[in-house]
Design an enzyme around this catalytic site. Structure first.
Site, PDB file in Angstrom:
ATOM      1  CB  CYS A   7       9.420  19.928  26.389  1.00  0.00           C
ATOM      2  SG  CYS A   7      10.921  20.684  27.196  1.00  0.00           S
ATOM      3  CG  ASN A  10      11.806  24.295  31.582  1.00  0.00           C
ATOM      4  OD1 ASN A  10      11.733  24.939  32.310  1.00  0.00           O
ATOM      5  ND2 ASN A  10      11.324  24.734  30.435  1.00  0.00           N
ATOM      6  CB  CYS A  12      15.466  21.087  23.795  1.00  0.00           C
ATOM      7  SG  CYS A  12      17.078  20.499  24.392  1.00  0.00           S
ATOM      8  NE  ARG A  13      10.621  18.592  22.930  1.00  0.00           N
ATOM      9  CZ  ARG A  13      10.088  17.422  23.312  1.00  0.00           C
ATOM     10  NH1 ARG A  13       9.026  17.075  22.588  1.00  0.00           N
ATOM     11  NH2 ARG A  13       9.974  16.909  24.276  1.00  0.00           N
ATOM     12  CB  SER A  14       9.028  24.081  27.091  1.00  0.00           C
ATOM     13  OG  SER A  14      10.250  23.626  28.170  1.00  0.00           O
ATOM     14  CG  ASP A 124      13.578  15.982  22.990  1.00  0.00           C
ATOM     15  OD1 ASP A 124      14.601  16.906  23.051  1.00  0.00           O
ATOM     16  OD2 ASP A 124      13.410  15.329  24.169  1.00  0.00           O
TER      17      ASP A 124
END
Length: 150
Positions: A7, A10, A12-14, A124
């Site tokens: 993401c 690095n 939140c999402r990933s 995001d």
């Protein structure tokens, strides 16, 4: 199989995607797969995942507190079989770093496996607080990936 979740920062999402994929692999007794995560930007290198990502993952029985943010680099093309990105900006940024067509083909939207051809993204959640929504989409994408490659 080696998978890298990517993401922007690095945090939140990933990290949630890394945690979800490892969780699903553990449930499926696949211990020989490697999963990591990275960001296209360097703002958060060395930091823990965002506290909201940690809390959301924990609410689903997944601990991501051992992860630390790192930036994507060109060596990741050689190290990983699949580079799964969260949105179209990440897709463009990572493909632009590829040295050749086979490297470009390793880079795919995570949700491409659940919603082929739709260019669906994991939003995001950093500014809009949609951590639970993002987590659910990540979970769906990881499950669909495992159905295809499992």
């Amino acid at each position: 199989m080696k998978i890298l979740m990517i993401c922007l920062g690095n945090i939140c999402r990933s990290p949630m995607a890394e945690g979800v994929m490892k969780h699903l692999l553990k449930k499926d007794s696949r211990h020989d797969w490697e999963v990591d995560s990275a960001g296209t930007g360097d703002w958060h290198v060395g930091q823990l995942p965002d506290r909201r990502a940690i809390r959301t993952s924990k609410n689903h029985g997944i601990d991501i507190t051992r992860q630390r943010a790192r930036q994507f680099n060109k060596n990741d093309f050689e190290r990983f079989d699949h580079l799964l990105v969260m949105d179209t900006e990440n897709l463009k940024d990572v493909r632009n770093l590829a040295n050749n067509q086979p490297d470009k083909e390793k880079v795919k939207l995570l949700l491409e496996f659940k919603y082929p051809g739709k260019q669906m993204i994991v939003p995001d959640p950093y500014f809009n607080e949609l951590f639970e929504e993002s987590f659910q989409l990540i979970y769906e994408g990881c499950e669909a990936f495992l159905e295809e490659f499992g």
